[in-house]
Enzyme design. Structure first.
Site, PDB file in Angstrom:
ATOM      1  N   ASP A   8     -18.592  48.462   9.407  1.00  0.00           N
ATOM      2  CA  ASP A   8     -19.378  48.585   8.188  1.00  0.00           C
ATOM      3  C   ASP A   8     -19.294  50.032   7.699  1.00  0.00           C
ATOM      4  O   ASP A   8     -19.449  50.961   8.501  1.00  0.00           O
ATOM      5  CB  ASP A   8     -20.845  48.218   8.459  1.00  0.00           C
ATOM      6  N   GLU A  16       0.805  -1.223   0.000  1.00  0.00           N
ATOM      7  CA  GLU A  16       0.000   0.000   0.000  1.00  0.00           C
ATOM      8  C   GLU A  16       0.836   1.270   0.000  1.00  0.00           C
ATOM      9  O   GLU A  16       0.444   2.276  -0.618  1.00  0.00           O
ATOM     10  CB  GLU A  16      -0.963   0.008   1.182  1.00  0.00           C
ATOM     11  N   LYS A  57      -7.701  59.210  10.999  1.00  0.00           N
ATOM     12  CA  LYS A  57      -9.036  59.369  11.567  1.00  0.00           C
ATOM     13  C   LYS A  57      -9.235  58.553  12.833  1.00  0.00           C
ATOM     14  O   LYS A  57     -10.119  57.719  12.940  1.00  0.00           O
ATOM     15  CB  LYS A  57     -10.135  59.065  10.548  1.00  0.00           C
ATOM     16  N   ASP A  95      -8.363  53.425   7.115  1.00  0.00           N
ATOM     17  CA  ASP A  95      -8.432  54.185   8.354  1.00  0.00           C
ATOM     18  C   ASP A  95      -7.504  53.590   9.412  1.00  0.00           C
ATOM     19  O   ASP A  95      -7.074  52.434   9.318  1.00  0.00           O
ATOM     20  CB  ASP A  95      -9.872  54.203   8.889  1.00  0.00           C
ATOM     21  N   ALA A 119     -19.305  46.798  14.609  1.00  0.00           N
ATOM     22  CA  ALA A 119     -18.793  46.509  15.946  1.00  0.00           C
ATOM     23  C   ALA A 119     -19.883  46.063  16.908  1.00  0.00           C
ATOM     24  O   ALA A 119     -19.633  45.256  17.811  1.00  0.00           O
ATOM     25  CB  ALA A 119     -18.078  47.744  16.502  1.00  0.00           C
ATOM     26  N   MET A 156     -18.118  54.492  20.222  1.00  0.00           N
ATOM     27  CA  MET A 156     -17.191  55.577  20.585  1.00  0.00           C
ATOM     28  C   MET A 156     -17.706  56.373  21.774  1.00  0.00           C
ATOM     29  O   MET A 156     -17.689  57.604  21.781  1.00  0.00           O
ATOM     30  CB  MET A 156     -16.974  56.507  19.383  1.00  0.00           C
TER      31      MET A 156
END
Length: 482
Positions: free
Chosen positions: A308, A29, A275, A253, A337, A388
Site C-alpha cells: 500500500d 440438437e 529502491k 519500485d 504485506a 523489513m
C-alpha cells in the site's frame, strides 16, 4: 501453468461472412446449437436436414434460414463460405468434412477436432464488438464458463458505445497522434459519452464526443499513487488495473513484480526507480522530480508501489512534492504485506479477548536509544507487524524483551507473502534472532508478533529454531543491554 513461450496451435481470426452462405448438415440438437450460434451473425444460413426435428424446424421458420429437406449430397455445399458437419453421425460428419475440403471450403465437424479446419469459440456478443473464447482442447465447458464470466463483466450498452465510436473514428484520426489522440479515446470510453450511452441518451453521448473533439486545451497531467499489493497479480485492485491500462507512463519500485508491471498498457513508458535495501537506483528527490516532469508533460502516470502506498511507501513525500508543483494526483490503496502475511498464516490480527489493536512498524524503529511509544502497546497485547526487519531481528526481539514483552510471545514470519514461493516460519520472540542467520531468505520478510499469533494455522509452517536452547531469551536481552 503454460510456459512463457507456449505457442498456439490454432490462431484466432474473424472471418467476413456478411451475406455469405454457411451450410449446416444435421437434423437434431447438434445442428440447432450451431444454427443458433451462427444466427448471431449476418450470414445466410443453409440447413441440410432430411429429417429435421420440431425444434430445428421451428428455428428455420423463425430465422429465415434456407432448408434443404433432402438426404445430404456434396452438391448441397456448393457456394458456401463455411461448413458445419453437425449430424451426430461420425461417419457422415467425416464424409461432409472430406467433401467440404475437396471443394476448398473450411469445415468444422462437431466433437471431431482431428477433422476440423477451424474451431467454433464461445461467443460474447456486443455487436459490433465480439469476444471469441477458445481453450485449445481444454473443452467446451471451460470456454462456456469463461464466456459467462466475461459476459457479466461487460456492460450491455458496450455495443452501442462501440457503434458510436466507429462513427467518430475518422474525426479522431485528424487529432495529433500520441497523447492527444489516446486521451480522446480514453475520455470517450470512460467519460461523458460512455455515461450517456449507459443512461440510454444517444444524443447526449454524441454531443459529449463532439465536445471532446473540440477541446484544444493541453492535457493535464495526473499521477496515481497505486498500491501493487504484496506481489500476487490477482490481489491487484480493479481500479489499479484500470489505471495501469490507461497510463502513459508507469514508474515502479524494485519490489513490484514484472508480471504486475506487464498488466499496464503495452506501449506505456516503463520507468524503474529501484529502491531495494542498500541499492537505490534513484533518490527520493529524483523520483519526486521525475513525477513532476511527467505530470507537467500532460501524461497520465501510475506510480506503482509495493503493498500500500501509504504504509512505508514514502507516499507522503511524493504527495507533498506534487501538491507544491500543482500536479493532480490520487491514491489507490493496495493490500499491504501485513495483511497478506496474516492471510498466508490464517492468522487473526485482532482476536476478541486477546488483542484489539495493531501496530505497523519497521525494525529500524527500534534502533534509537529510546523505545518508541508503540512498544507500550505491544506489551499491553497489541499485534505488531514488522516490515523489513530481518537484518535487525535480534535487536527487535531484544528491545521488546527488555521492555517487558514475554520471550514466549508467539511470532510468525513470512517470506514473499501471497506468492506461490512463499515460506512460513513460526516460533517465539526468543527465536526471532535466528532470522539474521538465514542467508537463504532473499525475498521480502514480514514478521508478526503477539498473542493473537497463537491462533494461526502452522500446518504449512516450519519452526524458526529446530531446538530451543535454555536461556536464549536472557542471552538476547543481555546482548542488547551490553
Amino acid at each position: 501453468m503454460s510456459p512463457a513461450n507456449a505457442k498456439l496451435n490454432a490462431f484466432p481470426v474473424f472471418m467476413r461472412i456478411d451475406g455469405e452462405a454457411v451450410a449446416i448438415v444435421g437434423n437434431r440438437e447438434e445442428a440447432i446449437a450451431k444454427a443458433r450460434l451462427l444466427a448471431q451473425s449476418s450470414a445466410a444460413l443453409r440447413i441440410i436436414a432430411d429429417e429435421a426435428d420440431p425444434d430445428l424446424l421451428a428455428f428455420i421458420a423463425v430465422s429465415g434460414a434456407v432448408h434443404v429437406g433432402a438426404a445430404y449430397e456434396a452438391a448441397h455445399l456448393q457456394g458456401a463460405a463455411l461448413v458445419f458437419a453437425a449430424s451426430g453421425d461420425k461417419a457422415l460428419d467425416r464424409r461432409v468434412a472430406e467433401d467440404a475440403r475437396r471443394l476448398g471450403i473450411p469445415v468444422n465437424a462437431v466433437d471431431q477436432p482431428d477433422v476440423c479446419d477451424f474451431f467454433t469459440p464461445a461467443l460474447v456478443n456486443r455487436a459490433p464488438v465480439a469476444i471469441a473464447i477458445g481453450t485449445e482442447g481444454a473443452g467446451p465447458v471451460l470456454a462456456q464458463m469463461l464466456r459467462v464470466r466475461i459476459d457479466r463483466m461487460l456492460s450491455p450498452s458496450l455495443g452501442r458505445l462501440a457503434a458510436l465510436a466507429a462513427s467518430f473514428r475518422a474525426a479522431a484520426e485528424k487529432l495529433p497522434k500520441g497523447n492527444r489522440r489516446r486521451r480522446f479515446w480514453s475520455d470517450f470510453f470512460a467519460g461523458g459519452p460512455a455515461k450517456a450511452i449507459e443512461a440510454g441518451d444517444h444524443a447526449q453521448a454524441h454531443g459529449a464526443a463532439l465536445e471532446l473533439l473540440s477541446t484544444d486545451a493541453p492535457a493535464a497531467g495526473h499521477i496515481a499513487l497505486v498500491g501493487a499489493g504484496p506481489g500476487a497479480e490477482d490481489l491487484l485492485t480493479l481500479r489499479a488495473h484500470r489505471l495501469l491500462m490507461e497510463a502513459d507512463a508507469i514508474v515502479y519500485d524494485a519490489l513490484v513484480p514484472e508480471a504486475i508491471v506487464a498488466m499496464g498498457r503495452r506501449d506505456a513508458e516503463r520507468l524503474p526507480v529501484g529502491k531495494r535495501k542498500g541499492c537505490h537506483s534513484k533518490s527520493q528527490e529524483e523520483i519526486n522530480a521525475l513525477l513532476i516532469e511527467l505530470g507537467q508533460a500532460g501524461k497520465r502516470v501510475v506510480r506503482l508501489k509495493s503493498g500500500d502506498p501509504l504504509v512505508f511507501g514514502r507516499a507522503g513525500e511524493e504527495m507533498a512534492a506534487l501538491r507544491e508543483a500543482g500536479i493532480a494526483y490520487e491514491v489507490v490503496p493496495g493490500v499491504t504485506a501485513a495483511f497478506a502475511a496474516a492471510a498466508d498464516f490464517e492468522l487473526p490480527l485482532t482476536l476478541r479477548g486477546v488483542s484489539s489493536s495493531m501496530v505497523f512498524t519497521t525494525g529500524h524503529d527500534l534502533k534509537g536509544n529510546s523505545l518508541p511509544d508503540w512498544a507500550k502497546l505491544a506489551i499491553s497485547g497489541a499485534t505488531v507487524a514488522v516490515y523489513m526487519g530481518r537484518s535487525v531481528a535480534a535487536e527487535v526481539a531484544g528491545r521488546l524483551i527488555e521492555a517487558g514483552l514475554s520471550p514466549d510471545t508467539a511470532v510468525a514470519v513470512v517470506e514473499n507473502a501471497s506468492l506461490g514461493n512463499r515460506r512460513r516460519f513460526h516460533g517465539t520472540l526468543a527465536d526471532l534472532p535466528s532470522l539474521e542467520e538465514r542467508a537463504d531468505l532473499a525475498g521480502p520478510v514480514m514478521t508478526i508478533i503477539g498473542d493473537a499469533v497463537a491462533g494461526a494455522n502452522f500446518e504449512q509452517s516450519e519452526p524458526l529454531v529446530a531446538h530451543k536452547h535454555e536461556g536464549a531469551a536472557s542471552a538476547v536481552a543481555e546482548g542488547v543491554q551490553s
